[in-house]
Design a protein around this motif. Structure first.
Motif, PDB file in Angstrom:
ATOM      1  N   GLU A   1      48.795  51.815  45.068  1.00 49.30           N
ATOM      2  CA  GLU A   1      48.216  52.521  46.217  1.00 49.30           C
ATOM      3  C   GLU A   1      47.022  53.350  45.763  1.00 49.30           C
ATOM      4  N   ASN A   2      47.114  53.881  44.540  1.00 48.39           N
ATOM      5  CA  ASN A   2      46.026  54.678  43.981  1.00 48.39           C
ATOM      6  C   ASN A   2      45.120  53.859  43.066  1.00 48.39           C
ATOM      7  N   CYS A   3      45.144  52.566  43.254  1.00 47.02           N
ATOM      8  CA  CYS A   3      44.406  51.642  42.394  1.00 47.02           C
ATOM      9  C   CYS A   3      42.931  52.027  42.235  1.00 47.02           C
ATOM     10  N   GLU A   4      42.283  52.384  43.346  1.00 48.34           N
ATOM     11  CA  GLU A   4      40.858  52.693  43.318  1.00 48.34           C
ATOM     12  C   GLU A   4      40.549  53.957  42.513  1.00 48.34           C
ATOM     13  N   ALA A   5      41.556  54.781  42.271  1.00 46.65           N
ATOM     14  CA  ALA A   5      41.331  56.047  41.562  1.00 46.65           C
ATOM     15  C   ALA A   5      41.091  55.849  40.072  1.00 46.65           C
ATOM     16  N   TYR A   6      41.459  54.683  39.553  1.00 48.79           N
ATOM     17  CA  TYR A   6      41.345  54.436  38.116  1.00 48.79           C
ATOM     18  C   TYR A   6      40.255  53.407  37.836  1.00 48.79           C
ATOM     19  N   ILE A   7      39.305  53.778  37.003  1.00 50.44           N
ATOM     20  CA  ILE A   7      38.187  52.891  36.681  1.00 50.44           C
ATOM     21  C   ILE A   7      38.679  51.568  36.130  1.00 50.44           C
ATOM     22  N   GLU A   8      39.714  51.616  35.295  1.00 51.20           N
ATOM     23  CA  GLU A   8      40.208  50.407  34.641  1.00 51.20           C
ATOM     24  C   GLU A   8      40.921  49.454  35.614  1.00 51.20           C
ATOM     25  N   LEU A   9      41.302  49.956  36.793  1.00 53.71           N
ATOM     26  CA  LEU A   9      42.011  49.120  37.765  1.00 53.71           C
ATOM     27  C   LEU A   9      41.158  48.762  38.974  1.00 53.71           C
ATOM     28  N   ARG A  10      40.052  49.441  39.135  1.00 54.05           N
ATOM     29  CA  ARG A  10      39.291  49.362  40.378  1.00 54.05           C
ATOM     30  C   ARG A  10      38.926  47.932  40.778  1.00 54.05           C
ATOM     31  N   ASN A  11      38.504  47.124  39.822  1.00 54.41           N
ATOM     32  CA  ASN A  11      38.094  45.758  40.174  1.00 54.41           C
ATOM     33  C   ASN A  11      39.276  44.816  40.404  1.00 54.41           C
ATOM     34  N   LYS A  12      40.503  45.335  40.254  1.00 51.81           N
ATOM     35  CA  LYS A  12      41.700  44.522  40.508  1.00 51.81           C
ATOM     36  C   LYS A  12      42.276  44.759  41.910  1.00 51.81           C
ATOM     37  N   CYS A  13      41.873  45.860  42.552  1.00 54.99           N
ATOM     38  CA  CYS A  13      42.500  46.265  43.816  1.00 54.99           C
ATOM     39  C   CYS A  13      42.394  45.187  44.890  1.00 54.99           C
ATOM     40  N   LYS A  14      41.281  44.487  44.938  1.00 54.98           N
ATOM     41  CA  LYS A  14      41.062  43.497  46.007  1.00 54.98           C
ATOM     42  C   LYS A  14      42.032  42.329  45.925  1.00 54.98           C
ATOM     43  N   TYR A  15      42.687  42.169  44.776  1.00 56.26           N
ATOM     44  CA  TYR A  15      43.599  41.034  44.597  1.00 56.26           C
ATOM     45  C   TYR A  15      45.040  41.349  45.001  1.00 56.26           C
ATOM     46  N   LEU A  16      45.300  42.570  45.460  1.00 56.02           N
ATOM     47  CA  LEU A  16      46.669  42.980  45.756  1.00 56.02           C
ATOM     48  C   LEU A  16      47.189  42.473  47.098  1.00 56.02           C
ATOM     49  N   VAL A  17      46.302  41.958  47.943  1.00 55.11           N
ATOM     50  CA  VAL A  17      46.729  41.496  49.267  1.00 55.11           C
ATOM     51  C   VAL A  17      47.590  40.236  49.147  1.00 55.11           C
ATOM     52  N   ASN A  18      48.289  39.902  50.235  1.00 57.88           N
ATOM     53  CA  ASN A  18      49.118  38.689  50.293  1.00 57.88           C
ATOM     54  C   ASN A  18      50.143  38.625  49.160  1.00 57.88           C
ATOM     55  N   SER A  19      50.912  39.705  49.033  1.00 57.70           N
ATOM     56  CA  SER A  19      51.997  39.770  48.029  1.00 57.70           C
ATOM     57  C   SER A  19      51.504  39.572  46.608  1.00 57.70           C
ATOM     58  N   GLY A  20      50.260  39.995  46.335  1.00 60.73           N
ATOM     59  CA  GLY A  20      49.708  39.860  44.994  1.00 60.73           C
ATOM     60  C   GLY A  20      49.003  38.535  44.748  1.00 60.73           C
ATOM     61  N   PHE A  21      49.005  37.633  45.725  1.00 60.77           N
ATOM     62  CA  PHE A  21      48.303  36.350  45.574  1.00 60.77           C
ATOM     63  C   PHE A  21      46.795  36.504  45.704  1.00 60.77           C
ATOM     64  N   GLY A  22      46.353  37.577  46.363  1.00 56.52           N
ATOM     65  CA  GLY A  22      44.927  37.774  46.578  1.00 56.52           C
ATOM     66  C   GLY A  22      44.460  37.159  47.896  1.00 56.52           C
ATOM     67  N   PRO A  23      43.156  37.222  48.179  1.00 61.19           N
ATOM     68  CA  PRO A  23      42.625  36.657  49.420  1.00 61.19           C
ATOM     69  C   PRO A  23      42.796  35.146  49.467  1.00 61.19           C
ATOM     70  N   ARG A  24      43.026  34.619  50.654  1.00 59.80           N
ATOM     71  CA  ARG A  24      43.162  33.169  50.811  1.00 59.80           C
ATOM     72  C   ARG A  24      41.803  32.492  50.642  1.00 59.80           C
ATOM     73  N   ILE A  25      41.797  31.334  49.991  1.00 59.76           N
ATOM     74  CA  ILE A  25      40.578  30.540  49.848  1.00 59.76           C
ATOM     75  C   ILE A  25      40.359  29.780  51.158  1.00 59.76           C
ATOM     76  N   SER A  26      39.189  29.932  51.737  1.00 56.61           N
ATOM     77  CA  SER A  26      38.905  29.273  53.016  1.00 56.61           C
ATOM     78  C   SER A  26      38.039  28.035  52.809  1.00 56.61           C
ATOM     79  N   GLU A  27      37.994  27.208  53.816  1.00 57.27           N
ATOM     80  CA  GLU A  27      37.160  26.007  53.766  1.00 57.27           C
ATOM     81  C   GLU A  27      35.686  26.394  53.802  1.00 57.27           C
ATOM     82  N   ASP A  28      34.846  25.638  53.094  1.00 58.04           N
ATOM     83  CA  ASP A  28      33.414  25.897  53.165  1.00 58.04           C
ATOM     84  C   ASP A  28      32.762  24.965  54.189  1.00 58.04           C
ATOM     85  N   ASP A  29      31.482  25.151  54.391  1.00 58.04           N
ATOM     86  CA  ASP A  29      30.779  24.413  55.445  1.00 58.04           C
ATOM     87  C   ASP A  29      30.650  22.918  55.156  1.00 58.04           C
TER      88      ASP A  29
END
Length: 457
Positions: free
Chosen positions: A76-104
């Motif tokens: 929850e405090n992921c953004e507060a730590y420099i060493e974790l900040r770039n990992k926060c975006k991957y915490l969604v979807n039970s830790g799987f990260g953002p879903r890959i979508s179809e491209d054009d």
């Protein structure tokens, strides 16, 4: 004069009693369904029976309801730590990260599957979050610890060690020591003094085995605490200690059924592969003894037989579709050591049906014994690091000598491994349930605890 009514007979009352009983049971089932996955404290004892036999006997797992400082607060405090900040975006979807979508241009669906639903931008260090979510849906949970065969400790050890990278050792060790005290005071601990307890981390084992108390030394000393020396640690790479076991790095593929797995295996088996071998990685000139420079040189000199994706200069290494395209186009995938002997790339390439080529036995053979065939020649090629360093071997000449029959056999074996090295969606249940990396790990932990109990008796 008002007459008193005579008591109703049992026959008159019985329908009302039955209705009330069924209503209460129904409400209980609804509440269980709604809240079971929310908190570990709401676990119920799941008794699955076949012919009167409890199929969960010997497989019940109790989950400790840890204070949030040991898990939820860390992310929850992921953004507060420099060493974790770039990992926060991957915490969604039970830790799987953002879903890959179809491209054009349908490039995604051509490389992955006709449906992109099972594919996610999964970070390689998210295993403890993924495993905890999977554990909440485990079929044999119990809130009665006296019934349990094993106890899961949902501690986010990897996030803890990473947030204080480079800080003094007191800060690095603080939360682990706090957890050791908390566990020691629990009645479940006194049952086997931690030998039936296990936890999972998304970091390598050496991060938790600091030898000295010098601030310049690496990691914390979690696994050197007396309590944790009794517990089983599952991690993406181990130190070959008796209570550490390696489990697969997470890949990008998280199907919800066996049908999706079989569909992917079929797609992989029909791939037309343009390259004899490939290397996805960066040179490591700063690492003494690294063979990556020589591997890159040989790949580039192969006149089109090898595909090199340079992770030192290209952003494509962070794109799952680009990575999977290279692996799907290759018969063999080179897997030299990096900062540590193991690589997430090993599992991504196996997922693509590419035969791994190892140069160090600790990269796979001495690590993932629960997941890979004991006879490593069935699914992989081994080339000595020393032979590559000394220029004694041409990787291309060695690989081109492998017969078509042998390649076909090895690829079949690689495809069989795929279900065991993926982490399916947490809600994966029923007849189409896959024996994935999570299920293999839990079964092996239960077997290990059972052996402990036998030796005590």
């Amino acid at each position: 004069m008002v007459r008193k009514r005579a008591p109703k007979s049992l026959i008159e009352i019985l329908p009302t009693l039955v209705f009330c009983t069924l209503f209460v049971l129904h409400i209980n089932q609804i509440l269980t369904h709604l809240f079971l996955s929310d908190k570990e404290t709401l676990n119920i004892t799941v008794k699955s029976t076949q012919g009167g036999t409890d199929t969960c006997a010997g497989r019940y797992v109790y989950i400790h309801n840890l204070p949030s400082r040991f898990n939820d607060d860390l992310i929850e405090n992921c953004e507060a730590y420099i060493e974790l900040r770039n990992k926060c975006k991957y915490l969604v979807n039970s830790g799987f990260g953002p879903r890959i979508s179809e491209d054009d241009h349908n490039h995604t669906t051509r490389v992955l599957t006709t449906e992109t639903d099972p594919w996610y931008y999964t970070n390689q260090f998210m295993l403890e979050v993924i495993f905890r979510e999977k554990m909440k849906h485990y079929e044999c949970l119990t809130n009665d610890s006296s019934l349990s065969s094993a106890v899961f400790v949902p501690f986010y050890a990897g996030f803890d060690v990473r947030r204080f990278w480079g800080y003094n050792v007191k800060l690095r060790d603080e939360l682990g020591e706090d957890l050791a005290r908390w566990l020691r005071d629990r009645p479940e601990w006194r049952k086997m003094y931690g030998r039936d307890h296990f936890f999972v981390t998304g970091r390598v084992g050496r991060d938790f085995r600091r030898v000295s108390d010098q601030d310049s030394d690496w990691g914390n000393k979690l696994m050197r605490l007396p309590e944790f020396e009794n517990m089983t640690m599952l991690s993406i790479e181990t130190n070959s200690c008796s209570n550490e076991f390696a489990v697969p790095y997470p890949t990008y593929f998280h199907p919800k059924s066996g049908v999706e797995v079989k569909r992917w295996q079929m797609q992989v088996s029909m791939m037309q592969r343009r390259y004899l071998f490939s290397f996805v990685g960066a040179n490591r000139p700063e690492l003494e003894g690294s063979i990556r420079g020589e591997i890159t040189r040989q790949c580039l000199a192969s006149e089109g037989r090898c595909k090199f994706l340079d992770c030192g200069t290209s952003k494509d290494c962070g794109e799952p579709v680009k990575l999977m395209e290279v692996f799907q186009d290759s018969v063999f995938c080179l897997q030299p050591p990096g900062d540590t002997p193991t690589r997430r790339s090993t599992f991504d390439s196996i997922l693509a049906g590419c035969i791994p080529v190892f140069f160090n036995r600790d990269s796979a053979y001495n690590q993932y014994k629960w997941y890979f065939p004991k006879d490593h020649t069935k699914y992989s090629v081994y080339i000595s690091e020393e032979d590559v360093k000394n220029g004694k071997v041409s990787i291309e000449k060695l690989l081109v000598k492998v017969s078509e029959e042998k390649i076909f056999s090895m690829r079949n074996e690689v495809e069989k491994i795929i279900p065991k090295i993926i982490y399916t969606k947490p809600e994966d249940v029923g007849p189409e349930k896959v024996e994935d990396a999570f299920q293999v790990a839990v079964d092996r932990v239960l077997k290990r605890v059972s052996l402990f109990k036998t030796s005590i008796i």
